[in-house]
Design a protein around this motif. Structure first.
Motif, PDB file in Angstrom:
ATOM      1  N   LYS A  55       0.832  -1.205   0.000  1.00  0.00           N
ATOM      2  CA  LYS A  55       0.000   0.000   0.000  1.00  0.00           C
ATOM      3  C   LYS A  55       0.870   1.259   0.000  1.00  0.00           C
ATOM      4  CE  LYS A  55      -2.180   2.170   3.412  1.00  0.00           C
ATOM      5  NZ  LYS A  55      -2.723   2.278   4.721  1.00  0.00           N
ATOM      6  N   GLU A  56       1.897   1.272   0.828  1.00  0.00           N
ATOM      7  CA  GLU A  56       2.782   2.435   0.894  1.00  0.00           C
ATOM      8  C   GLU A  56       3.513   2.654  -0.427  1.00  0.00           C
ATOM      9  OE1 GLU A  56       3.345   4.774   3.490  1.00  0.00           O
ATOM     10  OE2 GLU A  56       1.424   3.860   3.984  1.00  0.00           O
ATOM     11  N   MET A  57       3.977   1.584  -1.032  1.00  0.00           N
ATOM     12  CA  MET A  57       4.711   1.699  -2.289  1.00  0.00           C
ATOM     13  C   MET A  57       3.789   2.078  -3.444  1.00  0.00           C
ATOM     14  SD  MET A  57       7.272  -1.504  -1.739  1.00  0.00           S
ATOM     15  CE  MET A  57       8.247  -1.223  -3.208  1.00  0.00           C
ATOM     16  N   THR A  58       2.563   1.601  -3.419  1.00  0.00           N
ATOM     17  CA  THR A  58       1.592   1.963  -4.447  1.00  0.00           C
ATOM     18  C   THR A  58       1.200   3.430  -4.295  1.00  0.00           C
ATOM     19  OG1 THR A  58       0.774  -0.312  -4.534  1.00  0.00           O
ATOM     20  CG2 THR A  58      -0.658   1.402  -5.437  1.00  0.00           C
ATOM     21  N   ARG A  59       1.023   3.870  -3.059  1.00  0.00           N
ATOM     22  CA  ARG A  59       0.691   5.284  -2.785  1.00  0.00           C
ATOM     23  C   ARG A  59       1.790   6.212  -3.304  1.00  0.00           C
ATOM     24  NH1 ARG A  59       1.186   9.127   1.448  1.00  0.00           N
ATOM     25  NH2 ARG A  59       2.568   7.794   2.624  1.00  0.00           N
ATOM     26  N   ALA A  60       3.037   5.741  -3.251  1.00  0.00           N
ATOM     27  CA  ALA A  60       4.173   6.532  -3.729  1.00  0.00           C
ATOM     28  C   ALA A  60       4.394   6.364  -5.234  1.00  0.00           C
ATOM     29  CB  ALA A  60       5.439   6.128  -2.973  1.00  0.00           C
ATOM     30  N   ALA A  61       3.506   5.630  -5.893  1.00  0.00           N
ATOM     31  CA  ALA A  61       3.544   5.394  -7.343  1.00  0.00           C
ATOM     32  C   ALA A  61       4.722   4.540  -7.787  1.00  0.00           C
ATOM     33  CB  ALA A  61       3.507   6.713  -8.111  1.00  0.00           C
ATOM     34  N   LEU A  62       5.373   3.836  -6.861  1.00  0.00           N
ATOM     35  CA  LEU A  62       6.472   2.938  -7.227  1.00  0.00           C
ATOM     36  C   LEU A  62       5.961   1.635  -7.827  1.00  0.00           C
ATOM     37  CD1 LEU A  62       8.734   3.404  -4.101  1.00  0.00           C
ATOM     38  CD2 LEU A  62       9.287   4.092  -6.441  1.00  0.00           C
ATOM     39  N   LEU A  63       4.722   1.278  -7.494  1.00  0.00           N
ATOM     40  CA  LEU A  63       4.120   0.036  -7.972  1.00  0.00           C
ATOM     41  C   LEU A  63       2.769   0.320  -8.602  1.00  0.00           C
ATOM     42  CD1 LEU A  63       4.599  -2.302  -4.856  1.00  0.00           C
ATOM     43  CD2 LEU A  63       6.197  -1.895  -6.737  1.00  0.00           C
ATOM     44  N   SER A  64       2.393  -0.557  -9.505  1.00  0.00           N
ATOM     45  CA  SER A  64       1.024  -0.552  -9.997  1.00  0.00           C
ATOM     46  C   SER A  64       0.425  -1.909  -9.664  1.00  0.00           C
ATOM     47  CB  SER A  64       0.976  -0.287 -11.507  1.00  0.00           C
ATOM     48  OG  SER A  64       1.680  -1.287 -12.200  1.00  0.00           O
ATOM     49  N   ALA A  65      -0.878  -1.950  -9.563  1.00  0.00           N
ATOM     50  CA  ALA A  65      -1.577  -3.186  -9.214  1.00  0.00           C
ATOM     51  C   ALA A  65      -2.660  -3.445 -10.248  1.00  0.00           C
ATOM     52  CB  ALA A  65      -2.198  -3.064  -7.828  1.00  0.00           C
ATOM     53  N   ARG A  66      -2.831  -4.711 -10.587  1.00  0.00           N
ATOM     54  CA  ARG A  66      -3.917  -5.092 -11.484  1.00  0.00           C
ATOM     55  C   ARG A  66      -4.557  -6.364 -10.968  1.00  0.00           C
ATOM     56  NH1 ARG A  66       0.322  -7.499 -13.626  1.00  0.00           N
ATOM     57  NH2 ARG A  66       0.067  -9.518 -14.634  1.00  0.00           N
ATOM     58  N   ARG A  67      -5.853  -6.426 -11.100  1.00  0.00           N
ATOM     59  CA  ARG A  67      -6.598  -7.589 -10.620  1.00  0.00           C
ATOM     60  C   ARG A  67      -6.811  -8.563 -11.768  1.00  0.00           C
ATOM     61  NH1 ARG A  67      -9.400  -8.977  -6.291  1.00  0.00           N
ATOM     62  NH2 ARG A  67      -9.267  -6.929  -5.328  1.00  0.00           N
ATOM     63  N   GLU A  68      -6.540  -9.823 -11.494  1.00  0.00           N
ATOM     64  CA  GLU A  68      -6.842 -10.915 -12.422  1.00  0.00           C
ATOM     65  C   GLU A  68      -7.590 -11.968 -11.621  1.00  0.00           C
ATOM     66  OE1 GLU A  68      -3.538 -12.480 -14.639  1.00  0.00           O
ATOM     67  OE2 GLU A  68      -2.911 -10.490 -15.301  1.00  0.00           O
ATOM     68  N   GLY A  69      -8.890 -11.994 -11.787  1.00  0.00           N
ATOM     69  CA  GLY A  69      -9.718 -12.905 -10.997  1.00  0.00           C
ATOM     70  C   GLY A  69      -9.663 -12.512  -9.537  1.00  0.00           C
ATOM     71  N   THR A  70      -9.260 -13.445  -8.692  1.00  0.00           N
ATOM     72  CA  THR A  70      -9.171 -13.168  -7.259  1.00  0.00           C
ATOM     73  C   THR A  70      -7.780 -12.710  -6.829  1.00  0.00           C
ATOM     74  OG1 THR A  70      -8.672 -15.483  -6.790  1.00  0.00           O
ATOM     75  CG2 THR A  70     -10.992 -14.817  -6.710  1.00  0.00           C
ATOM     76  N   TYR A  71      -6.847 -12.618  -7.785  1.00  0.00           N
ATOM     77  CA  TYR A  71      -5.471 -12.248  -7.465  1.00  0.00           C
ATOM     78  C   TYR A  71      -5.193 -10.807  -7.860  1.00  0.00           C
ATOM     79  CZ  TYR A  71      -4.807 -17.266  -7.004  1.00  0.00           C
ATOM     80  OH  TYR A  71      -4.917 -18.574  -6.627  1.00  0.00           O
ATOM     81  N   ILE A  72      -4.332 -10.180  -7.081  1.00  0.00           N
ATOM     82  CA  ILE A  72      -3.832  -8.854  -7.427  1.00  0.00           C
ATOM     83  C   ILE A  72      -2.356  -9.007  -7.731  1.00  0.00           C
ATOM     84  CG2 ILE A  72      -3.436  -6.483  -6.666  1.00  0.00           C
ATOM     85  CD1 ILE A  72      -5.850  -6.790  -4.829  1.00  0.00           C
TER      86      ILE A  72
END
Length: 100
Positions: A55-72
């Motif tokens: 969450k912290e790294m995503t908030r800092a835009a270092l990571l992106s997240a994508r959902r595939e079914g039940t997995y992120i």
């Protein structure tokens, strides 16, 4: 070029041993990234701690997240890292040379 606030947020988000390990693992995984479960198993970070770090790294835009079914799946945002490096070079190193 990134602004100072975004750069500070990214630097502070990666300035932690677990977060740096997460970033390295995701960078090695490439654009496909890794699921949270894969990261947890690979780095042996308990899911609750991993969730906080992601969450912290995503908030800092270092990571992106994508959902595939039940997995992120998480992957690195290389452009942000390049932006941080460019900011540091331009505002610290180039400025220093101008003053010399």
């Amino acid at each position: 070029m990134m602004n100072e606030d975004a750069t500070m947020l990214a630097l502070s988000a990666i300035a932690h041993r677990s977060r740096l390990a997460i970033f390295k693992a995701l960078a090695a995984a490439g654009p496909r990234g890794l699921s949270a479960g894969e990261i947890s198993a690979q780095l042996q970070i308990v899911p609750s701690s991993l969730s906080f770090h992601l969450k912290e790294m995503t908030r800092a835009a270092l990571l992106s997240a994508r959902r595939e079914g039940t997995y992120i799946y998480y992957s690195t945002e290389e452009s942000v890292v390049v932006g941080v490096i460019d900011f540091l070079i331009e505002t610290c190193l180039v400025e220093k040379k101008r003053l010399e």
